[in-house]
Design an enzyme around this catalytic site. Structure first.
Site, PDB file in Angstrom:
ATOM      1  N   CYS A   1      -2.155   8.991   4.318  1.00 43.59           N
ATOM      2  CA  CYS A   1      -2.055   8.664   2.896  1.00 43.59           C
ATOM      3  C   CYS A   1      -3.333   9.073   2.181  1.00 43.59           C
ATOM      4  O   CYS A   1      -3.347   9.351   1.000  1.00 43.59           O
ATOM      5  CB  CYS A   1      -1.813   7.177   2.729  1.00 43.59           C
ATOM      6  SG  CYS A   1      -2.914   6.221   3.758  1.00 43.59           S
TER       7      CYS A   1
ATOM      8  N   GLU B   1       0.886  -1.173   0.000  1.00 38.30           N
ATOM      9  CA  GLU B   1       0.000   0.000   0.000  1.00 38.30           C
ATOM     10  C   GLU B   1       0.916   1.212   0.000  1.00 38.30           C
ATOM     11  O   GLU B   1       1.741   1.353   0.902  1.00 38.30           O
ATOM     12  CB  GLU B   1      -0.891   0.015   1.249  1.00 38.30           C
ATOM     13  CG  GLU B   1      -1.762  -1.220   1.425  1.00 38.30           C
ATOM     14  CD  GLU B   1      -2.792  -1.375   0.331  1.00 38.30           C
ATOM     15  OE1 GLU B   1      -3.116  -0.373  -0.333  1.00 38.30           O
ATOM     16  OE2 GLU B   1      -3.260  -2.506   0.119  1.00 38.30           O
TER      17      GLU B   1
HETATM   18  P1  NAD Z   1       8.539   4.935   4.117  1.00 38.07           P
HETATM   19  O1  NAD Z   1       8.355   4.298   2.798  1.00 38.07           O
HETATM   20  O2  NAD Z   1       9.649   5.885   4.267  1.00 38.07           O
HETATM   21  O3  NAD Z   1       8.760   3.832   5.240  1.00 38.07           O
HETATM   22  C1  NAD Z   1       7.860   2.760   5.404  1.00 38.07           C
HETATM   23  C2  NAD Z   1       8.586   1.592   6.008  1.00 38.07           C
HETATM   24  O4  NAD Z   1       9.521   1.108   5.064  1.00 38.07           O
HETATM   25  C3  NAD Z   1       9.389   1.915   7.251  1.00 38.07           C
HETATM   26  O5  NAD Z   1       9.264   0.858   8.157  1.00 38.07           O
HETATM   27  C4  NAD Z   1      10.801   2.016   6.730  1.00 38.07           C
HETATM   28  O6  NAD Z   1      11.771   1.721   7.710  1.00 38.07           O
HETATM   29  C5  NAD Z   1      10.800   0.948   5.674  1.00 38.07           C
HETATM   30  N1  NAD Z   1      11.829   1.093   4.643  1.00 38.07           N
HETATM   31  C6  NAD Z   1      12.443   2.210   4.189  1.00 38.07           C
HETATM   32  N2  NAD Z   1      13.311   1.905   3.225  1.00 38.07           N
HETATM   33  C7  NAD Z   1      13.250   0.583   3.019  1.00 38.07           C
HETATM   34  C8  NAD Z   1      13.888  -0.312   2.134  1.00 38.07           C
HETATM   35  N3  NAD Z   1      14.783   0.091   1.240  1.00 38.07           N
HETATM   36  N4  NAD Z   1      13.528  -1.605   2.198  1.00 38.07           N
HETATM   37  C9  NAD Z   1      12.641  -2.048   3.065  1.00 38.07           C
HETATM   38  N5  NAD Z   1      12.017  -1.252   3.952  1.00 38.07           N
HETATM   39  C10 NAD Z   1      12.294   0.068   3.915  1.00 38.07           C
HETATM   40  O7  NAD Z   1       7.150   5.592   4.501  1.00 38.07           O
HETATM   41  P2  NAD Z   1       6.745   6.415   5.789  1.00 38.07           P
HETATM   42  O8  NAD Z   1       7.402   7.747   5.751  1.00 38.07           O
HETATM   43  O9  NAD Z   1       6.917   5.592   7.013  1.00 38.07           O
HETATM   44  O10 NAD Z   1       5.178   6.590   5.563  1.00 38.07           O
HETATM   45  C11 NAD Z   1       4.652   7.571   4.738  1.00 38.07           C
HETATM   46  C12 NAD Z   1       4.261   7.005   3.393  1.00 38.07           C
HETATM   47  O11 NAD Z   1       3.390   5.896   3.582  1.00 38.07           O
HETATM   48  C13 NAD Z   1       3.491   7.950   2.521  1.00 38.07           C
HETATM   49  O12 NAD Z   1       3.938   7.840   1.204  1.00 38.07           O
HETATM   50  C14 NAD Z   1       2.063   7.469   2.632  1.00 38.07           C
HETATM   51  O13 NAD Z   1       1.240   7.806   1.553  1.00 38.07           O
HETATM   52  C15 NAD Z   1       2.263   5.999   2.753  1.00 38.07           C
HETATM   53  N6  NAD Z   1       1.132   5.360   3.402  1.00 38.07           N
HETATM   54  C16 NAD Z   1       0.291   4.634   2.602  1.00 38.07           C
HETATM   55  C17 NAD Z   1      -0.815   4.028   3.164  1.00 38.07           C
HETATM   56  C18 NAD Z   1      -1.776   3.245   2.311  1.00 38.07           C
HETATM   57  O14 NAD Z   1      -2.619   2.549   2.864  1.00 38.07           O
HETATM   58  N7  NAD Z   1      -1.673   3.309   1.010  1.00 38.07           N
HETATM   59  C19 NAD Z   1      -1.047   4.139   4.539  1.00 38.07           C
HETATM   60  C20 NAD Z   1      -0.149   4.875   5.305  1.00 38.07           C
HETATM   61  C21 NAD Z   1       0.961   5.473   4.727  1.00 38.07           C
END
Ligand code: NAD
Length: 980
Positions: free
Chosen positions: A774, A740
């Site tokens: 999001c 997501e």
């Molecule tokens: P992010 O992508 O920076 O981090 C999400 C998770 O991924 C964290 O646990 C992070 O440590 C991990 N991560 C980062 N780099 C990685 C890698 N290379 N490999 C594996 N894991 C990695 O996102 P965020 O800042 O925590 O959240 C905000 C984002 O999430 C926004 O883009 C928002 O739209 C999205 N979001 C989407 C939904 C949905 O349901 N579509 C819900 C909530 C948030």
């Protein structure tokens, strides 16, 4: 509650006698509104005869004042009335067959406006105080009195509140010297930011503003009623009025009144409290007793929120409560001067009969009625010497629309006295029958379900209840002690044991105060991942075979444990992630919902099914778990999202690794502990906090992790999808990715939108949790015909929003999550090259990571503000020439998560449902706040590749479908289906 004894037999006899006498006098008198010779009378009569026409008419009346051009008036008229046109008399010439752009349509639109405005004039005494004075004097000349109310749109900004306050003060001046001045004030008009969760601040500001009205009224000898509105505002209203009237300036002032609503279950208690307070104050006040004007809203909103329904569900119960409270007020008429506001003959006659038994004079009480309604009733009582006061609203058609629709509904309601008493000729016996309470009506019946059998969303905390506010305040207080350095050390968990040899630790700081450390967190290294996988492999083999009912039991228990720790978790989310109270509570509620919903779904999912319809073969279809799941979660729903992903993986029989976002590890750690406490076997779950770039990536690449469940940004999500496609040594399966991702969500505001609703909906969608959802709205497309009016209101509303500490319940926005976010968002604002409209900051800008609500208007559709996901409190508005253009531009983005539309054109709503291509589309409400089971959540395009979370398909992503086919035919013999 009554303290004097009444002779019930005598009383009932007198009610019947006087009631029949009055009834004879009003019987046969016509209500001017219903006069079939007049056009308005015809409309009302059709409305009562044809329920579909009634709905169409009232909805059209509601939208009409907001429509600025004739073509739009005709388009809306056609949309509402064409479906019922076949049944309408020819008299309703509302341009149903005209080209909306034609000259004749212009004339038809003008006629429609005239006709609806004459309907409005029946209930509204004038557009302005000056205009109203002549009619008000006429009422006094007929031997009645008045109380004057100002109609208005919902107050969405501080500018609008200031205007209201001035209007009330001007009203006092305008009436002074012309008539005995008596006004009715609505507190919701005086403070746009008033809200139950910010109780103390709301009360303080409202007192300051109402004090001005009281002072001036006292100087000129005017009387002021404070109206009662919906239930969420009652405690604030009572506190404001009572504490102001205890101040030295007003303690001896008797010209103040409040209102009690008999349809509320709580009102008897309120009445008792008011009595004790008045006795302490030592000066009487007036109490207007009404039945209540928001029955449908109270019922519908309570049901949607899974709260107990605050109003009696059957009409006679409100009537009965009305009588009980009438007696109470009359028994204390010296200090609670009663004003009985009703058009129900029985209720009014009951008051007279009680007053007679108590030997009260006619001066001890009065009746109040609404301007333009039930005139025959008024004359009956004026003739008998009772003081009758008309509630007379002032305002123009636009601002008076909500009031007008309420009156129309009331006049034509099936159960209303006006309809049954005047129009349907019910007998005196029926109309005067003694009303009774129904003991089965508790307001909670619909909530009493077993959550394992029938899913019901857990209700959000009702912050109008003081103990709910106290609970969060106390929990915050306890967490704040961590400032003294007494913060916990959070450790990873493998096989039910803490991992002590973490290579390094990070501090989890509160975004609302730099340097305020809530805890330190041990981060895992690669060797820990290997250890965890080894343990989980063993755990998985058993867990996969465990009875699904036992697995579901872990989720049900976890839900209960989360519920028990609710205040503590809410407080932790507020401080660790800067989420304001209401949103933090919604986060916790959603986590509970996920556990119960998936628990219940799993019970159905794992039932094996024979797909073959014939004897001789059995085709068993069933699901089994996939293997080890890696859960990689974001920080913005620190509890709900990891809980949803984790619980779904667990209940379907997978072994699970939880790797939370670095910014929300404390919340995630509590969640993990709750699952252990709920009975999750130690070798089935591992908690591995760590940086995304290192441990996150290792989880993704690990050959023995079968399923990757990710929520976060598109960049990381796409990286995971790419990595997962690589087959690595030792890998026995193709990885599945459930991802997501981001959003850049749009709302389209149509020309017939309800602007009160649209402004509030857009504000909440864009700035709730500082735009860090999001689902948040960051793009706005506004129809040119209402653009300027809408943007003017939105601008002042944005300027009124206050960003500050999330722990302060009165703020509208908390801080943004961290320094990187702050830098990115501020950079985008500064480089936009456009002038921004900004809200206010209540906290010191330097103390934490604060960015005020920010709005850009008249933005070019191609501007970069409308392209990148900023994930902050920034909204860009674009003017569009048509609704269709709004939808086209809203669709023109790589993301497709949520979308919103504000429109009252049925055809446009249908068009949006079809053509606005997003995962979750919301019509006439905010585009955030999806509920488990009701609005399963997830997008498409570049927003996600999963089935919707909280929906019926979600669990299937965590399992493998299998078929076992058996030939059961042996030696010409097979068990027949009916044998088994
Ligand atoms: P992010 O992508 O920076 O981090 C999400 C998770 O991924 C964290 O646990 C992070 O440590 C991990 N991560 C980062 N780099 C990685 C890698 N290379 N490999 C594996 N894991 C990695 O996102 P965020 O800042 O925590 O959240 C905000 C984002 O999430 C926004 O883009 C928002 O739209 C999205 N979001 C989407 C939904 C949905 O349901 N579509 C819900 C909530 C948030």
């Amino acid at each position: 509650m009554v303290r004097v004894q009444l002779d019930e037999t005598l009383l009932e006899d007198r009610i019947q006698e006087l009631g029949r006498e009055c009834f004879e006098e009003i019987r046969g008198q016509k209500l001017s509104l219903m006069d079939p010779k007049a056009y308005t009378g015809k409309l009302m009569n059709w409305a009562m005869e044809d329920p579909d026409f009634r709905v169409a008419l009232f909805r059209f009346v509601d939208v009409l004042p907001g429509l600025t051009d004739s073509a739009s008036v005709i388009r809306h008229a056609q949309a509402y009335f064409k479906p019922v046109a076949g049944r309408l008399p020819g008299l309703l010439q509302w341009g149903l067959d005209l080209d909306p752009e034609s000259l004749r349509a212009k004339a038809a639109a003008a006629l429609i406006r005239r006709q609806i405005s004459s309907l409005g004039q029946q209930f509204i005494v004038g557009g302005t105080p000056a205009e109203a004075i002549r009619r008000l004097k006429k009422i006094h000349a007929k031997g009645m009195c008045t109380t004057v109310d100002l109609l208005g749109e919902a107050c969405v900004s501080e500018l609008e509140s200031e205007v209201y306050l001035d209007r009330y003060l001007e009203l006092l001046e305008a009436l002074d010297g012309e008539l005995p001045v008596n006004i009715s004030v609505k507190l919701s008009a005086l403070y746009s930011r008033s809200k139950p969760v910010g109780f103390d601040e709301s009360v303080a500001v409202l007192k300051k503003r109402l004090r001005k009205i009281y002072s001036r009224a006292k100087e000129i000898g005017a009387f002021v009623y404070v109206d009662m509105e919906d239930t969420t505002k009652i405690d604030i209203t009572l506190e404001v009025v009572q504490s102001l009237l205890m101040e030295d300036e007003f303690r001896g002032w008797a010209d103040a009144g409040i209102v009690l609503q008999a349809y509320l279950r709580r009102t008897k208690v309120d009445a008792e409290r008011i009595l004790s307070w008045v006795e302490a104050r030592g000066t009487p006040i007036s109490v207007r007793l009404v039945k209540g004007a928001y029955w449908d809203t109270e019922t519908i909103l309570a049901r949607l929120a899974s709260w107990p329904i605050p109003v009696w569900q059957k009409k006679p119960e409100s009537d009965r409560t009305y009588e009980d409270i009438s007696r109470f007020l009359l028994s204390h008429a010296d200090v609670l001067r009663p004003a009985f506001a009703s058009h129900n003959l029985r209720s009014l006659v009951h008051s007279i009969a009680v007053a007679e038994q108590l030997e009260l004079s006619l001066e001890a009480y009065e009746f109040q009625t609404l301007y333009g309604m039930a005139d025959p009733i008024k004359s009956v009582f004026v003739k008998r010497g009772v003081t009758v006061r008309e509630y007379a609203p002032i305002g123009d058609m636009l601002t008076g629309m909500a009031y007008l629709v309420r009156r129309l509904l009331e006049n034509t309601a099936n159960e209303g006295f006006i309809r049954s008493g005047f129009l349907e000729g019910e007998s005196a016996e029926q109309l005067l029958a003694k009303p009774e309470l129904d003991s089965s009506d508790t307001g909670r019946e619909y909530l009493e379900v077993n959550p394992k059998e029938e899913f019901l969303n857990v209700p959000l905390l009702d912050f109008s209840i003081g103990s709910n506010r106290d609970g969060i305040r106390e929990a915050l207080g306890q967490l704040r002690q961590r400032r003294e350095g007494d913060f916990p050390r959070i450790l990873p968990f493998i096989n039910g044991k803490p991992v002590k040899d973490c290579p390094h630790f990070i501090a989890s700081d509160s975004p609302e105060e730099t340097g305020f450390t809530l805890g330190t967190v041990g981060m895992v290294g690669p060797e820990h991942l290997e250890q965890a996988v080894e343990v989980l492999k063993g755990g998985f083999a058993k867990w996969r075979e465990t009875n699904p009912a036992l697995r579901a039991r872990v989720l049900f228990k976890a839900a209960d444990l989360i519920e028990v720790s609710r205040s503590e978790l809410v407080a932790l989310i507020i401080l660790e992630c800067g989420k304001p109270w209401i949103e933090a509570d919604a986060d916790v509620a959603e986590a509970i919902d996920f556990c119960r919903y998936y628990g219940k779904n799993a019970l159905d999912l794992f039932k094996s099914e024979n797909l073959c319809a014939y004897d001789g073969e059995e085709d068993h279809h069933f699901y089994e778990a996939r293997g080890i799941c890696g859960i990689i979660s974001p920080w913005n729903f620190p509890l709900a999202i990891p809980c949803g992903m984790f619980s779904a993986a667990l209940v379907t029989g997978n072994a699970v690794i939880l790797k939370p976002a670095e910014q929300s590890t404390l919340v995630a750690s509590r969640l993990f502990q709750i699952f252990l406490e709920a009975g999750m076997p130690a070798d089935v779950g591992a908690f591995l906090p760590g940086e995304g770039e290192t441990i996150g990536r290792s989880i993704v690449q690990h050959p023995e992790i079968d399923t990757l469940v990710f929520t976060g940004s598109k960049a990381v999500g796409m990286d995971i999808i790419r990595e997962a496609a690589v087959l690595r040594k030792g890998q026995t399966h193709v990885k599945r990715v459930i991802a997501e991702m981001g959003g850049k969500n749009a709302i389209v505001v149509d020309d017939g939108a309800d602007l009160d609703q649209a402004v509030k909906g857009v504000l909440y969608s864009a700035f709730g949790y500082a735009g860090q959802k999001c689902s948040a709205c960051s793009r706005l497309y506004v129809h040119t015909s209402i653009h300027d009016r809408f943007i003017e209101r939105l601008t002042t509303a944005v300027q009124s929003l206050v960003a500050g500490r999330a722990s302060d319940p009165s703020v509208d926005l908390g801080p943004v999550i961290d320094d990187d976010a702050m830098k990115r968002i501020n950079g985008a604002i500064a480089s936009a090259g456009l002038e921004a409209v900004m809200g206010r900051l209540s906290a010191d800008r330097e103390a934490g990571r604060y960015i005020p609500a920010t709005l850009f208007v008249e933005v070019d559709p191609d501007h970069k503000l409308l392209q990148e996901e900023l994930f902050g409190p920034v909204l860009a508005a674009v003017r569009v020439d048509s609704f269709e253009e709004g939808i086209r531009l809203a669709n023109a983005h790589e993301y497709g998560l949520t979308g919103g539309v504000f429109s009252r054109h049925p055809g446009h709503l249908q068009y949006a449902a079809r053509h606005f291509r997003v995962g979750n589309l919301y019509l006439n409400r905010s585009c955030t706040g999806a509920l488990v089971g009701r609005q399963p959540f997830g997008g498409f395009k570049h927003s996600g590749v999963g089935s919707k979370a909280g929906g019926p398909d979600y669990l299937k992503q965590f399992v493998l479908p299998r078929i076992v086919c058996e030939n059961t035919l042996r030696q010409g013999f097979a068990p027949m289906e009916h044998d088994s």
